[in-house]
Every structure is written in C-alpha cells, then in structure tokens.
Write an enzyme that holds these catalytic residues in place. Structure first.
Site, PDB file in Angstrom:
ATOM      1  N   CYS A  25       0.870  -1.175   0.000  1.00 52.45           N
ATOM      2  CA  CYS A  25       0.000   0.000   0.000  1.00 52.45           C
ATOM      3  C   CYS A  25       0.911   1.229   0.000  1.00 52.45           C
ATOM      4  O   CYS A  25       1.724   1.394   0.926  1.00 52.45           O
ATOM      5  CB  CYS A  25      -0.857  -0.027   1.269  1.00 52.45           C
ATOM      6  SG  CYS A  25      -1.913   1.412   1.501  1.00 52.45           S
ATOM      7  N   CYS A  27      -1.015   3.837  -6.521  1.00 47.30           N
ATOM      8  CA  CYS A  27      -1.854   3.229  -5.475  1.00 47.30           C
ATOM      9  C   CYS A  27      -2.123   1.814  -5.949  1.00 47.30           C
ATOM     10  O   CYS A  27      -2.441   1.603  -7.135  1.00 47.30           O
ATOM     11  CB  CYS A  27      -3.161   4.010  -5.347  1.00 47.30           C
ATOM     12  SG  CYS A  27      -4.436   3.154  -4.392  1.00 47.30           S
TER      13      CYS A  27
HETATM   14  N1  DGL Z   1      -3.884   0.629  -1.961  1.00 50.24           N
HETATM   15  C1  DGL Z   1      -3.680   1.828  -1.211  1.00 50.24           C
HETATM   16  C2  DGL Z   1      -2.453   2.565  -1.762  1.00 50.24           C
HETATM   17  O1  DGL Z   1      -1.666   1.968  -2.442  1.00 50.24           O
HETATM   18  C3  DGL Z   1      -4.949   2.616  -1.116  1.00 50.24           C
HETATM   19  C4  DGL Z   1      -4.959   3.582   0.018  1.00 50.24           C
HETATM   20  C5  DGL Z   1      -6.316   3.958   0.519  1.00 50.24           C
HETATM   21  O2  DGL Z   1      -6.945   3.117   1.154  1.00 50.24           O
HETATM   22  O3  DGL Z   1      -6.689   5.124   0.343  1.00 50.24           O
HETATM   23  O4  DGL Z   1      -2.227   3.725  -1.519  1.00 50.24           O
END
Ligand code: DGL
EC number: 5.1.1.3
Length: 258
Positions: free
Chosen positions: A75, A187
């Site tokens: 993440c 993301c």
């Molecule tokens: N998959 C997360 C990232 O890479 C998402 C973050 C979120 O929950 O806003 O930033």
C-alpha cells in the site's frame, strides 16, 4: 516449522495489495502467502497520518501473529505514512518491503509529454513522495494527480463502467489535450481499473505500476536472507479481511485470478 516454509505476509488498506501479491505469486509460485486487507477502515488515503500509522502497525502485528517470514506493505499510502516506524520496530526481526510510485520506469520511457502520477492525497503529500519527485523533477514534466474517491470504486467491486469512466474523465480533463508520456499508478488498487483508464487516456498510453518491481525486490530480499522456500509444490494462499465477510473474501480470490 522451517523458516523457509513460513508464509510471506502482505498488507493493504483493502483489496489493492492483491495487485502486488499477484505479481509475487507469479514469480514465486511455491511460496505460501497470507494477505490481510483492512477494508473495514479503507480508504486510508484521506485519513489523518497518525491514524494510518496506527492501523498499519496493528496490521503488521496481525501478520506477525500468522508467523510470516517477511512482510510487504503493499500500500503506497501506508508505506509513506509508516514505513520508517515499522522498520525501526521490526526490521531486525523480519524483512519489511514497502512500495512507492514507479516514477523511475515512467521517466526512463523518455516519451513526449507529461508523466501523470495518480495516487491518494496522503501519498502525494508525504515526505517520501516529495523526495522521489525531487530526484526526477529535472528529467520529465511530472504532474501529481490526487484521486480521492477512486479506491472506493474498487473496494465496492466496480472495475469498469460509465460511472467509473466519468470519474476518470473528470480527473484527466485538464491533461487530455496535451501529450501524456505515461500514467503512474501510485496506489495498489488502481491496476484493477487499467481497462477503464485506457478507455479514458487512450490505449497507447503506458500505465505503469510498482507491483512487479516490488515482487522482485521481495524475491531479492528472501534470497539475501536465505528464506526462499525450496518446496516443489504450489504454495498456499490465505486471505483475511477486517470486514470478516465472505463476500469480500470471494472478491479477493477473484481479483487474484483476474
Ligand atoms: N492501496 C492503497 C495505496 O496503495 C490505497 C490507500 C487507501 O486506502 O486510500 O495507496
């Protein structure tokens, strides 16, 4: 249990980190994997920094309880908020791998036009990203595009369709008239909407994510620490989610097989 047989732990605020785990499974099919998605608290990218740090540290503890041999913070948002704290606390015990927007491969494409980085507001605001920008700012025209609201589509299982494309068109409207070098998916949720994105920006525009690079970094780390599983059989995959609901778990297995 031999340390090599232990699973590799993956964490994300929700289902997004599966885009990274998929890459890891494809280059290390004999490893065992445990995934924890915190969909109950997603999205992280619009929360306060302290809260994201706390949630991320709790998630790391959850994975350590599952007896993992390495942890991937799959993440970008959690990495930018908490990787230093996590490394301070745990890197003497276990390898910790984070993820950051794949700006380098985008810049190295050397195509004409802007490099557009899509990510959560927190990722783009934090010092880790500022340092990355600093490194490449003279090599390309780089535009940060915060995408609050996009993670929610993916968490709800919306990976295509009119509503999603309208959202993306609105985000890109200032940039579509000019050349786009590439779009960086900063993301881990975003690779799941690549098709919708290509419909909006054009199928000739490269969409670059950090999944493969992170999976390779994980493999390097496991080799370095002599933790590669030498089993000849396909590994086991276990998925947990803080929503504790079969629907989200089924969705996660579907995403791995997409
Ligand atoms: N998959 C997360 C990232 O890479 C998402 C973050 C979120 O929950 O806003 O930033």
């Amino acid at each position: 249990m031999d340390n090599k047989d232990k699973p590799i732990g993956f964490f994300d605020s929700g289902v997004g980190g599966l885009s990274v785990m998929k890459e890891a499974i494809s280059i290390m099919p004999n490893e065992n994997f445990v995934y924890f998605g915190d969909s109950k608290n997603a999205p992280y990218g619009t929360k306060e920094l302290e809260e994201v740090k706390k949630l991320t540290l709790n998630a790391v503890d959850f994975l350590l309880d599952k007896n993992v041999k390495a942890i991937v913070i799959a993440c970008n948002t959690a990495t930018s908020a908490a990787i230093e704290d996590i490394r301070d606390k745990y890197s003497s015990i276990i390898p910790i791998i984070g993820i950051e927007p794949a700006l380098k491969p985008a810049v190295k494409l050397n195509r004409k036009g802007n490099v557009i980085i899509m990510a959560t507001p927190m990722t783009l605001k934090e010092k880790k990203f500022k340092a990355l920008m600093e490194k490449y700012r003279n090599e390309a025209d780089i535009i940060s595009l915060p995408c609050a609201g996009l993670v929610e589509f993916i968490e709800q299982g919306v990976l295509e369709g009119e509503e999603l494309e309208t959202y993306l068109k609105q985000k890109f409207k200032e940039y579509l008239a000019n050349d786009i070098n590439s779009v960086v998916l900063g993301c881990t949720h975003y690779p799941f909407v690549k098709n919708a994105l290509s419909n909006v920006v054009g199928s000739d525009i490269p969409l670059i994510d950090g999944g493969e690079g992170t999976a390779k970094e994980l493999k390097r780390k496991l080799k370095e620490k002599d933790l590669v599983n030498d089993s000849k059989e396909k590994g086991k995959i276990v998925i947990y989610n803080s929503l504790n609901d079969n629907k989200i778990i089924d969705f996660c297995y579907n995403l791995i097989n997409l």
